[in-house]
Design an enzyme around this catalytic site. Structure first.
Site, short mmCIF file in Angstrom:
data_model
loop_
_atom_site.label_atom_id
_atom_site.label_comp_id
_atom_site.label_asym_id
_atom_site.label_seq_id
_atom_site.Cartn_x
_atom_site.Cartn_y
_atom_site.Cartn_z
N HIS A 396 40.06 47.21 52.96
CA HIS A 396 38.99 46.25 52.73
C HIS A 396 39.52 44.86 53.08
CE1 HIS A 396 37.28 49.28 49.64
NE2 HIS A 396 36.79 49.50 50.85
N GLU A 399 40.10 41.92 50.44
CA GLU A 399 41.00 42.12 49.31
C GLU A 399 42.41 41.74 49.72
OE1 GLU A 399 40.35 46.15 48.20
OE2 GLU A 399 38.27 45.81 47.58
N HIS A 492 44.68 47.80 46.77
CA HIS A 492 43.33 47.23 46.79
C HIS A 492 43.27 46.00 45.89
CE1 HIS A 492 40.79 50.38 48.81
NE2 HIS A 492 41.91 51.05 48.63
N GLU A 565 44.86 48.83 42.08
CA GLU A 565 43.90 47.73 42.11
C GLU A 565 44.49 46.51 41.41
OE1 GLU A 565 40.76 48.00 43.34
OE2 GLU A 565 40.61 50.16 43.70
#
Length: 967
Positions: A396, A399, A492, A565
């Site tokens: 992504h 990010e 992420h 994350e």
């Protein structure tokens, strides 16, 4: 000094033209090393080439010609034609070796040239190299404390403010068609004029920049519109833009008006990032958190039926005429990655155990790099025993915190520390530091140039649309065939939760491996207690996330498959509570990741066992808490195998990537041409259950009416007639039916109810089938018209083909079964069904010339019994051939006649035992024209007002049994 005045001139060496040509030719193509002069010219130097005349043409070849011939023969060999081999002179021997691989960017490492980023052809890019310094603030940056009194500026209407900056939109509905190095040159725009000297100047046409429009709505207030992901109309979260012409000490207000997420960390204390070039040059200060009156709220605008949200904050610039940048998170561009990789591979020590190559090319032609990190093995056996670890990041593009964690991971694993050396000796690392370079370059938040989220397409077979995902998956699949992969992790960022956490996959294998997938995150939480929150980890496998890398790698056989994350905000743990993460904090998570690998794979399993016992205790506590919420008690013999761990966890949702799942943008229009059918909305389980209950209720009601109503045929006809148009016609038909009911009364005792086993036969038709007036009259046929049946020798003498009844709209038609019972016949035993035969037998018994039925006397005789012999029906076996002799005698001598069953169904009900009663089956309606005798007991009656096309029949005092069923 003039050469003409020189008295001691060196003798000029004149080489053979052929030798000179061959020398330059071989030197150009790399076959000639040219180490020493004596090695360069093996042939003797001649002042002039000897001219060959006709007189000496027959002389033997000279030594020079023979050597030339040897050269030409060697050049034709495959060894010399290869460009991968280089010949070296080692101790007088010519040794071939492989040529060194080309430089990373297609140029020599001395010139410093790098491959420039490739942009979509329509994107305008400014010719300015933008870079920022790294800086770790000395003081911790505290969260913003909301007061509740923050203003919520309303969104102004179009045309109200002055547009000071605007670029082309995200090309919604289009798709990627081509790319160029450096993008397209910027063109001057009339609407980007500065109205006065106090107006700010905006710019975002650089790498990873994202700002589509800036509009001045007040003296120091600006409304900003972010560009959606290219070739989509969604995903506005990442922002990164430049501001010039600043004024010191002036409170500016910025409001972003087209954000799409319903909630944000900005309401929990997150501040925007600021970078000042003057502060960086004068004080060495890089990115820092700034802003006041921060508020994230819903505004009055909408896009495609979805509400939009605004983010507003105020800020005072530190210098006049400064160049500043605002960003959602610390930027990390494709050029930053290239610079970092360049510095690492240029180190001779690092290049010894780190090999860099291009995994594939993106849609725009940018390189997707793959690093293989491991210590060289002393022998093949040691290298084959090494296990593999796969680490990826930046699928992504918005990010950026994932790239900073990757940077920390690479800094540690490529360092000269003993722990890093141990990891390289133990494992083989396959690292893809940036999976989506195209999205990073153009400033997307979530999608690639295909207009789709790459982390939802790991199962896709579209190699050309998702090349980076396809090649990464193929690389892992090939790696699994060579060695064991013990861990996969994708880095992420998260926009709704603080701290760092992991998403994994619950193990469904052997009970001994239960909870093992949770051990690595638990160890990581102990190594980084002030940043990593284990309670925030989820291990639920959802069907909507099957296209993610985490679940796809898990299904390929990697038990420890995670996404790590990292928040855009900060930490809420320990002494770092309510503080923002810096780049150093994010890089430290890469260091802790490597430390946890050593703990997890430590030959001493004491840490592993301690974490496993702690996990069992934590899971039991979660179960008790869950049971307490549900009002249930746990038994003493309760075990973890009695429940599903996924039931204890909530969904891992938090992203709206499912909206960008599907075909790539360039295939959407093509697919719509072939498939124009509107997609039906999937009903929820609650809706399906409600429809199922309603359908069952309607079917039960129909069945109840079919059993209870004494005149089903008349009832159906009445319902059918009431649907016709015209009030007068409707009244006439209702009156006609009512008159008929008065003439032909039915008693409750003479009706046969439907058997319970026939309930399902009424549920095949979606709508009740209508019965014609003719069929209704046939069903009311009096018994006196049939008389006594004694012999039918010539009926159905030949076998006839049974034609199936045509279906109506795929539903089975209702079939009429009429059972005629004489007053002297005994009732039919239970469990014996009537003979079913097609076609209907009563179509030809109607005398169209009059209203009275006629029956042929010569068909029925009183001197023979029906049960004396068996007879065949059209297309089926005889029914009376299996009756025993004693039973036959009883039937022959019985003074009580048997029942006659006439069925209209084309299906034959077969039983294991033969029929116990004699039956008559009518094979064709041609045999019944004029066969039946005239009735003796029923007087002739005529129905006034009824046309002859619909004959009616008189009522009889004898018993009549009429049964209408639907099969």
């Amino acid at each position: 000094m003039c050469p003409a005045l020189s008295t001691d001139l060196k003798q000029e060496v004149l080489t053979d033209p052929y030798e000179s040509f061959m020398h330059h030719h071989l030197q150009y193509y790399g076959y000639f090393r040219g180490l020493e002069p004596r090695e360069q010219f093996k042939l003797p130097v001649q002042r002039c080439r000897k001219v060959v005349t006709d007189s000496d043409s027959d002389m033997p070849s000279s030594q020079e010609d023979q050597k030339k011939l040897v050269y030409s023969l060697l050049l034709d060999s495959p060894v010399f034609k290869s460009r991968q081999l280089v010949f070296e002179d080692q101790e007088g021997k010519i040794i071939p070796r492989l040529r060194e691989p080309k430089d990373l960017y297609g140029s020599s490492s001395q010139d410093g040239c790098w491959q420039q980023a490739r942009w979509p052809s329509e994107c305008e890019v400014i010719k300015q190299d933008i870079s920022h310094i790294e800086w770790d603030p000395t003081d911790r940056e505290i969260f913003y404390k909301p007061t509740g009194n923050e203003p919520k500026p309303p969104v102004v209407s179009e045309g109200t403010g002055a547009v000071v900056y605007e670029i082309s939109p995200a090309h919604k509905g289009s798709y990627f068609k081509g790319s160029r190095t450096g993008g397209r040159k910027c063109s001057h725009r009339k609407n980007q004029k500065v109205q006065c000297n106090n107006d700010l100047q905006f710019e975002s046409r650089f790498e990873s920049g994202n700002l589509q429009k800036a509009m001045k709505v007040g003296m120091y207030e600006y409304e900003l519109t972010l560009r959606t992901d290219l070739y989509t109309s969604k995903h506005t979260q990442w922002f990164y833009f430049q501001v010039k012409n600043t004024r010191k000490g002036v409170p500016y207000r910025f409001t972003i008006t087209n954000l799409m997420k319903t909630n944000s960390l900005y309401n929990e204390g997150l501040k925007p990032l600021l970078y000042s070039q003057q502060d960086a040059a004068l004080k060495g200060i890089g990115w820092r958190r700034e802003g006041k009156d921060i508020k994230y709220y819903k505004n009055t605008r909408s896009l495609d039926g979805r509400s939009l949200y605004s983010l507003t904050w105020t800020f005072e610039f530190p210098h006049d005429d400064d160049i500043c940048y605002f960003a959602h998170c610390y930027p990390y561009t494709y050029s930053d990655l290239q610079r970092d990789l360049k510095s690492k591979i240029s180190d001779p020590a690092c290049s010894h155990y780190c090999k860099l190559r291009t995994l594939c090319r993106s849609l725009a032609g940018n390189s997707i790099y793959l690093l293989t990190i491991t210590s060289p093995s002393t022998n093949l056996t040691t290298g084959a025993k090494k296990k593999a670890i796969v680490v990826t990041a930046r699928v992504h593009p918005g990010e950026t915190n994932g790239s900073w964690m990757m940077k920390g991971f690479l800094d540690f694993i490529l360092s000269d520390s003993p722990d890093a050396q141990l990891l390289r000796d133990t494992f083989i690392f396959k690292v893809v530091p940036m999976l989506n370079p195209d999205g990073v370059i153009v400033g997307n938040y979530r999608c690639s140039l295909s207009g789709r989220d790459l982390n939802r397409n790991y199962k896709s077979m579209l190699k050309d649309a998702f090349p980076c995902i396809w090649h990464t998956r193929s690389m892992v699949k090939r790696l699994l065939t060579e060695r064991e992969v013990i861990l996969y992790c994708d880095f992420h960022g998260h926009s709704r939760k603080n701290n760092v956490f992991m998403y994994g996959c619950n193990s469904k294998g052997h009970p001994l491996t239960k909870l093992h997938e949770r051990i690595f995150p638990l160890m990581l939480s102990k190594n980084a207690p002030d940043k990593f929150l284990f309670k925030g980890c989820k291990f639920k496998v959802q069907k909507s996330k099957e296209g993610t890398g985490r679940i796809d790698m898990w299904k390929q056989g990697i038990q420890n498959s995670y996404t790590m994350e990292a928040t855009f905000g900060g930490s809420t743990l320990g002494n770092r509570k309510d503080t923002h993460f810096t780049t150093q904090d994010l890089k430290s998570m890469g260091h802790h990741f490597c430390d946890t690998l050593l703990d997890y794979c430590d030959p001493d399993s004491s840490k592993f066992k301690l974490c496993l016992s702690e996990l069992q205790r934590l899971v039991e506590e979660d179960i008790r808490e869950k049971m307490k919420q549900l009002g249930r008690d746990m038994d003493s013999d309760f075990t973890l195998s009695d429940i599903t761990l996924s039931d204890l966890e909530s969904s891992t949702s938090g992203s709206n990537s499912s909206e960008s799942d599907g075909l790539p943008a360039h295939l959407v229009d093509i697919a719509e041409k072939f498939y124009q059918k509107k997609k039906r909305r999937l009903r929820s389980r609650k809706e399906r259950n409600s429809l199922y209950q309603k359908r069952n209720a309607r079917q039960k009601q129909k069945l109840h009416e079919a059993v209870e109503v004494s005149e089903p045929a008349a009832h159906i006809v009445r319902n059918e007639l009431t649907k016709s148009s015209g009030k007068r016609k409707k009244e006439q038909k209702v009156a006609k039916i009512k008159f008929q009911e008065d003439l032909v009364p039915q008693t409750e005792e003479n009706l046969t109810t439907a058997a319970p086993t026939e309930k399902s036969s009424m549920l095949y038709s979606r709508k009740p089938e209508s019965v014609s007036m003719k069929t209704q009259m046939i069903n009311s046929l009096p018994t006196s018209c049939v008389r006594d049946f004694m012999d039918l020798d010539h009926v159905c003498e030949r076998q006839m083909t049974i034609r199936p009844r045509p279906s109506a709209n795929g539903n089975r038609l209702p079939l009429i079964i009429t059972v005629v019972q004489q007053s002297t016949l005994p009732p039919v035993p239970k469990g014996i069904s009537a003979l079913k035969q097609h076609p209907p037998p009563f179509h030809s018994i109607l005398d169209q010339s009059g209203d009275q039925l006629t029956v042929a006397d010569h068909v029925f005789r009183r001197d023979k019994s029906v049960a004396k012999r068996g007879f065949s029906s059209a297309g089926i076996r005889p029914y009376c051939s299996g009756i025993s002799g004693e039973k036959q005698k009883v039937l022959d001598g019985s003074i009580v006649p048997l029942d006659l069953h006439l069925s209209l169904s084309p299906e034959v009900h077969r039983q294991n035992k033969p029929r116990q009663e004699p039956l008559i089956t009518l094979g064709s309606t041609e045999y019944f024209e004029g066969f039946l005798p005239k009735p003796k007991t029923d007087p002739v009656r005529r129905f006034p007002g009824i046309s002859s096309s619909e004959p009616h029949f008189p009522n009889s005092s004898e018993d009549i049994t009429v049964r209408n069923t639907m099969k």
